[in-house]
Design a protein around this motif. Structure first.
Motif, PDB file in Angstrom:
ATOM      1  N   GLN A  15      -0.558   2.983   4.915  1.00 38.90           N
ATOM      2  CA  GLN A  15      -1.260   3.770   3.723  1.00 38.90           C
ATOM      3  C   GLN A  15      -1.969   2.174   3.222  1.00 38.90           C
ATOM      4  OE1 GLN A  15      -0.361   5.584   0.042  1.00 38.90           O
ATOM      5  NE2 GLN A  15      -1.646   6.921   0.359  1.00 38.90           N
ATOM      6  N   ASP A  16      -0.962   1.437   3.003  1.00 37.05           N
ATOM      7  CA  ASP A  16      -1.318  -0.133   2.781  1.00 37.05           C
ATOM      8  C   ASP A  16      -1.779  -0.741   4.008  1.00 37.05           C
ATOM      9  OD1 ASP A  16      -0.839  -1.675  -0.290  1.00 37.05           O
ATOM     10  OD2 ASP A  16       0.902  -2.636   1.544  1.00 37.05           O
ATOM     11  N   ILE A  17      -2.179  -1.335   4.506  1.00 36.83           N
ATOM     12  CA  ILE A  17      -2.145  -1.862   5.572  1.00 36.83           C
ATOM     13  C   ILE A  17      -3.691  -1.315   6.308  1.00 36.83           C
ATOM     14  CG2 ILE A  17      -0.417  -3.438   5.915  1.00 36.83           C
ATOM     15  CD1 ILE A  17      -0.522  -1.929   8.913  1.00 36.83           C
ATOM     16  N   GLY A  18      -3.778   0.537   6.677  1.00 41.48           N
ATOM     17  CA  GLY A  18      -4.941   1.099   7.006  1.00 41.48           C
ATOM     18  C   GLY A  18      -5.056   1.426   7.990  1.00 41.48           C
ATOM     19  N   MET A  19      -4.719   2.518   8.851  1.00 38.17           N
ATOM     20  CA  MET A  19      -5.142   2.838   9.741  1.00 38.17           C
ATOM     21  C   MET A  19      -5.808   2.523  10.739  1.00 38.17           C
ATOM     22  SD  MET A  19      -2.649   5.296  10.199  1.00 38.17           S
ATOM     23  CE  MET A  19      -2.625   5.928  11.600  1.00 38.17           C
ATOM     24  N   PRO A  20      -6.498   2.197  10.443  1.00 41.13           N
ATOM     25  CA  PRO A  20      -8.063   1.312  11.081  1.00 41.13           C
ATOM     26  C   PRO A  20      -7.541   0.279  11.684  1.00 41.13           C
ATOM     27  CG  PRO A  20      -9.388   1.909   9.451  1.00 41.13           C
ATOM     28  CD  PRO A  20      -7.617   2.739   8.988  1.00 41.13           C
TER      29      PRO A  20
END
Length: 837
Positions: A561-566
Motif C-alpha cells: 500500500q505504501d509503495i503502490g501496486m503499479p
C-alpha cells in the motif's frame, strides 16, 4: 556344294536381317522406355528424412523424434564388415558391373530352373544400383508392381546412375535408404533398433542378420520367425566366407551365435527425463515446424543434467508419496480373476512404465502375516507374454502405512495384511528396505499418489534448466505442471514485493507494523481484512527482515500500500512472474497465478545479482550438416577468435549485455533476508542441508498449494505441491509450504550439493554490513550481544538513532512502539532519509 554355299549365304543374310531387326527393335524399345524416365540427377541433392536426436548436456541421448527412424551415415563411416555383409547378400559383383549384373542374372536363371516347382524363393538378380533406382526414383505405387516395363526402366536408370555417380555414393544412398523392419531405415538406425549398438560394434552374426533383411524384413522377424531369420543370416555368413571376406573359424562361430535382439523404444532415453524431453519437443516444433522436427535430422544439445534430473525426480516423487500415504490407502488399482494363468491376464492391465522400481502385481493369497503376490510379466518382441512368473511376499511391515478403510479400527494402522489386501487385488509394490538394505523376497505396498506437483531446477547465472519434474509419472499424465500448471504462489511471491521496496529507498531494517488492517476495495467490493496465517495473532512493529522471515501478510499489504501496486506490478513483469498484475493489494500476497518455471527464473535473477535470465532447455541446435542454427548463450566473446592460437595475448573477455532488472545491492539484501528465512523462519527444515541456502515458502488460501522457491549460490529450485483439481491439502502447519514443499527442497539440496563446498553468497561492492539489533533493526551498541546481526545496507541508508514506523497511524501507538521509542515515532519519514520505516 554351290547349293550349300548359297544356302549358307541365305542363312547369313537372313540372320543379319534378323539381327538388325532385333537391334532396331531393341533400340526402339530403349528409346521408347527412355522417354519418360525419372530424373536421376535429383540423387545428387537427396536429403532423406532423418530423425532428430536430443542430447543431454553431457552428450547422453535423451530422445529421438522421427517418422522414419534413420541416421544418415557417410560411406566412410560404415565399417567394412557391414559393407561386405550387404554385398554378399545383395550384390557381390557391385564394384565390377556397370549397373546390370549379367552374370548374376544368368546364375539366378540357372538356380530358378533347378528349383522350379519347389517352394523356395527365386534368387533375385537386381543389383544394388537397380534397387537404388527403384527405391529413390519410382513412385510408391509403381515400386510394388512387378512388370517388364518397370524392370527395363530400372535397368536403364541403373546404367545412367552408374555413369553419373561413384560406386561409393551409390552404396551410401542404398545403405541409408533401405527399410530393415521394426521402423528402422538404414543400417545405422537398424543397428540401434535391433541390437542397441552403433554399426562399429556389430559382430559378424549381427551384421549378417541386418544384411539379410532388405528383401523380407517382416518374414525374418527375430522372434516370430526366429528359425527362418537364423537360416537366412547363416546364408549371408556362408556368402561372406565364400567370397573370402571372413575366416572359416569366424564363420563357424557366427553361425552358432544365438540371435538376440535388444530393442530400444521411442520414448525418452534418460531415466526420469520424459517431461523435459517433451518440453524440448514442443519447443522445436514451435521454432521449426513438424517437418523439421521429424525429418530434419536436427542435433539438439539440451541443458539437462541427467544426475540432477534423477535427484529431482527421486526427491519430488518421495515427497508426493509421503504426503499421499499419510492420507491412507485408497484400495487396489483394480480386481482380477486369478484362476488359471494370472500372468496373461495381468499382462493386459495397463501399468506405468516410468515409476521404477515400482512394479504392478496381483495378490494371489493372503494371511494375517503376509500376502503372496505375482508380478506383471513382460512381453517379448513379437508381443507374446513372457513365460516366466515372478512372485514375492508383502508382510505386515509392507502395509503398516495403510490405514484400515472401514470397521471399528477405521483409520488405524493394520494389525494383519488381510485387513488391507485380498486375493485378486491389482496393486503396485517395490522392494522393502530395512536399515537401508533391501529385504530378500519382501516387498512394500505402494499406491499412485492423487496429489501432484512440480519441480524446476535452474542454473541462476545462465537460465539453463538443469532438471524438470512435471508430475509423478509422465506415462500417467503428460501434462507438465512445471510449465503448464498456473498456480497461486502465495507468500513465495513476497520477495518480489520486498525487492521493489528495497530498490526504492527501503532497507531490511525498515520497521512496519504487524497489526490488523482494513482495505476499502471500493465500487461495492466491501472491506478486505487480510490476515496472517496464524489468524488473530500480530507481532506489532517489526523489521522487513523479520516480517519476511515470519511471512507476515499484514506487513506485506502495508508495504504494498505504501509503495503502490503499479510499482509491484512492474517488478513482477520485469522478473517474469506475471505478464500483467492487477492493481489489487491481494496480489501482493501471491493471489495471481504463475508457474514453477517462472518462479525459479525470478529467484534466479535475485541469486545472480539482478541480471535478467531467460529460461532455456536448449543450449544449441545444429542442422543435419552440423551448422549451428540456434545458440542460447548470446554473450559476445572478445578475443576468442584468435587465428594463430594463444601467444601471451590478454585472455578473452565475455561481454554480458543482459538487462539489469534489479540493483545488485538490492539483490544481495533480498538474498540475505531469504537466507534468514531458512536459518530462522518458515523454511528452517532446509537448514539441515548445512550449506548457504536462501528461499521462501508459500501457502495459498485454504492450503490448496504449498511452495518452496530458493537457491544456493549456483542452483535455484522451485517446488509446489497441490491437487490438479485444487482442493485443500489439510489444516494447520501440516499443510504449509514449510511442512510439505520445503522438506523436498531439503532432500534435493542434500543430494545436489553433497560434493559442493559451503560457499557463502557473494557480497557486492558498495554494501555496508552494520551490526544491528535483530528485533528492532536499531544499531547495536558497543556492549550489545546475543540478538544482534550483521545487516546489509546500501551507502547512506544505515540506521541512525531515531526511526519511524509504517502503520503506526492505524494502530495503537502505546502498544506498538518498541521499548525506548522516541516521542515522535508516529511520524512516517520519507524513504531515503536514513530512518526506519
Amino acid at each position: 556344294m554351290r547349293l550349300l554355299v548359297r544356302f549358307l549365304g541365305f542363312l547369313f543374310a537372313a540372320g543379319t536381317v534378323i539381327f538388325l531387326v532385333g537391334v532396331a527393335a531393341a533400340a526402339g524399345m530403349i528409346w521408347h522406355f527412355s522417354k519418360d524416365l525419372p530424373d536421376y540427377s535429383q540423387l545428387q541433392d537427396y536429403e532423406p528424412p532423418v530423425m532428430t536426436r536430443v542430447h543431454a548436456a553431457d552428450g547422453s541421448l535423451v530422445a529421438e523424434y522421427s517418422r522414419e527412424r534413420r541416421l544418415y551415415l557417410p560411406i566412410q563411416a560404415v565399417p567394412k564388415l557391414v559393407i561386405n555383409a550387404f554385398l554378399a547378400a545383395e550384390d557381390k559383383n557391385f564394384y565390377d558391373h556397370g549397373g546390370i549384373d549379367f552374370t548374376g542374372m544368368a546364375r539366378a536363371a540357372v538356380v530358378y530352373a533347378q528349383n522350379y516347382g519347389s517352394n523356395r524363393r527365386p534368387q533375385g538378380a537386381s543389383t544394388i544400383t537397380q534397387q537404388v533406382a527403384k527405391n529413390f526414383l519410382f513412385a510408391d505405387d509403381e515400386k510394388t508392381k512387378v512388370s517388364i516395363a518397370r524392370k527395363i526402366k530400372e535397368a536403364l536408370l541403373a546404367m545412367r546412375i552408374e555413369k553419373a555417380y561413384s560406386k561409393d555414393k551409390i552404396l551410401e544412398l542404398y545403405l541409408n535408404e533401405i527399410y530393415l523392419g521394426l521402423g528402422a531405415y538404414g543400417v545405422a538406425a537398424a543397428s540401434l533398433v535391433y541390437f542397441d549398438k552403433s554399426v562399429n560394434e556389430l559382430t559378424i552374426a549381427e551384421a549378417a542378420y541386418l544384411a539379410a533383411l532388405p528383401k523380407m524384413p517382416a518374414t525374418l522377424h527375430p522372434v516370430r520367425n526366429r528359425d527362418r531369420a537364423i537360416e537366412r543370416r547363416n546364408y549371408v555368413i556362408d556368402r561372406l566366407l565364400e567370397n573370402g571376406w571372413i575366416k572359416q573359424a569366424d564363420a563357424e562361430a557366427a553361425r552358432k551365435a544365438p540371435l538376440v535382439v535388444a530393442t530400444r523404444n521411442n520414448g525418452a532415453k534418460t531415466f526420469a527425463g520424459e517431461y523435459f524431453a517433451e518440453e524440448v519437443r514442443r519447443d522445436i516444433f514451435e521454432r521449426y515446424g513438424e517437418k523439421k522436427l521429424y525429418e530434419g535430422g536436427l542435433s539438439v544439445r539440451t541443458t539437462l543434467d541427467p544426475k540432477v534430473q534423477v535427484m529431482a525426480r527421486k526427491t519430488m516423487a518421495a515427497g508426493l508419496v509421503t504426503y499421499d500415504e499419510a492420507q491412507g490407502y485408497r484400495g487396489p488399482v483394480s480386481k482380477l480373476d486369478i484362476s488359471g494363468d494370472w500372468g496373461v491376464k495381468l499382462a493386459d492391465v495397463k501399468s506405468l512404465s516410468d515409476i521404477s522400481p515400482w512394479r504392478m502385481a496381483v495378490v494371489l493369497e493372503t494371511s494375517d502375516q503376509s500376502a503372496r503376490i505375482g508380478f506383471q510379466p513382460g512381453r517379448e518382441l513379437g508381443g507374446a507374454v513372457a513365460k516366466e512368473r515372478q512372485t514375492g511376499l508383502i508382510t505386515i511391515d509392507g502395509v503398516k502405512w495403510a490405514k484400515v478403510a472401514s470397521g471399528p479400527t477405521r483409520g488405524k494402522a493394520p494389525t494383519s495384511v488381510s485387513q488391507v489386501l485380498s486375493p485378486g487385488d491389482v496393486i503396485y509394490a517395490d522392494p522393502l528396505f530395512k536399515d537401508g538394505n533391501p529385504v530378500e523376497g519382501q516387498f512394500r505396498l505402494r499406491q499412485l499418489p492423487e496429489v501432484s506437483g512440480a519441480m524446476a531446477v535452474m542454473d541462476p547465472w545462465t537460465g539453463r534448466v538443469l532438471a524438470m519434474v512435471g508430475g509423478f509419472s509422465f506415462d500417467q499424465s503428460q501434462f507438465n505442471r512445471a510449465t503448464q500448471a498456473y498456480r497461486q504462489p502465495g507468500s513465495s511471491f513476497k520477495p518480489i514485493v520486498y525487492s521493489a521496496a528495497l530498490d526504492n529507498g527501503y532497507t531490511p531494517s525498515t520497521v512496519v507494523v504487524d497489526a490488523p488492517i482494513e482495505i476499502d476495495q471500493g465500487q461495492g467490493g466491501g472491506v478486505w481484512r487480510p490476515e496472517n496465517f496464524d489468524a488473530g495473532k500480530y507481532n506489532g512493529p517489526m523489521t522487513l527482515r523479520n516480517a519476511l522471515r515470519l511471512s507476515r501478510n499484514t506487513v506485506t499489504v502495508r508495504l504494498a500500500q505504501d509503495i503502490g501496486m503499479p510499482l509491484i506490478g512492474e517488478y513482477a513483469k520485469r522478473f517474469g512472474v506475471y505478464d500483467e498484475l492487477p492493481n489489487y493489494l491481494s496480489y501482493s500476497l501471491g493471489a495471481g497465478e504463475t508457474t514453477a518455471l517462472r518462479m525459479v527464473t525470478a529467484y534466479s535473477m535475485i541469486a545472480n545479482g539482478g541480471r535478467r535470465v531467460k529460461p532455456t532447455l536448449i543450449d544449441r541446435i545444429q542442422d543435419r550438416y552440423g551448422h549451428t542454427i540456434f545458440k542460447h548463450d548470446a554473450r559476445e566473446c572478445r578475443g576468442c577468435d584468435a587465428p594463430d592460437g594463444w601467444h601471451n595475448q590478454p585472455e578473452p573477455q565475455l561481454v554480458d549485455r543482459r538487462e539489469q532488472v534489479l540493483d545488485t545491492m538490492t539483490a544481495y539484501q533480498i538474498t540475505s533476508m531469504l537466507e534468514y528465512v531458512v536459518q530462522a523462519g518458515t523454511a528452517t527444515v532446509v537448514r539441515e542441508v548445512g550449506k548457504p541456502i536462501a528461499g521462501k515458502t508459500g501457502t495459498t488460501n485454504e492450503a490448496k498449494d504449498a511452495w518452496f522457491v530458493g537457491f544456493s549460490p549456483d542452483v535455484a529450485v522451485a517446488i509446489y505441491m497441490g491437487y490438479d483439481k485444487p482442493r485443500t491439502l489439510g489444516r494447520g502447519n501440516a499443510a504449509t509450504g514449510g511442512h510439505l514443499a520445503a522438506p523436498i527442497a531439503r532432500d534435493f539440496f542434500k543430494l545436489a550439493l553433497a560434493d559442493k563446498a559451503a560457499i557463502p553468497f557473494k557480497v557486492p561492492a558498495g554494501i555496508k554490513l552494520v551490526r544491528v539489533d535483530a528485533k528492532t533493526g536499531m544499531r547495536a551498541g558497543p556492549g550489545d550481544t546475543g540478538r544482534t546481526i550483521l545487516e546489509a545496507f546500501k551507502p547512506g541508508t544505515a540506521p541512525p538513532d531515531n526511526y519511524s514506523v509504517i502503520g503506526v497511524a492505524d494502530a495503537d501507538p502505546n502498544r506498538m512502539m518498541p521499548p525506548g521509542a522516541p516521542p515522535d515515532a508516529g511520524t512516517i519519514m520519507r524513504p531515503g532519509t536514513g530512518g526506519l520505516y
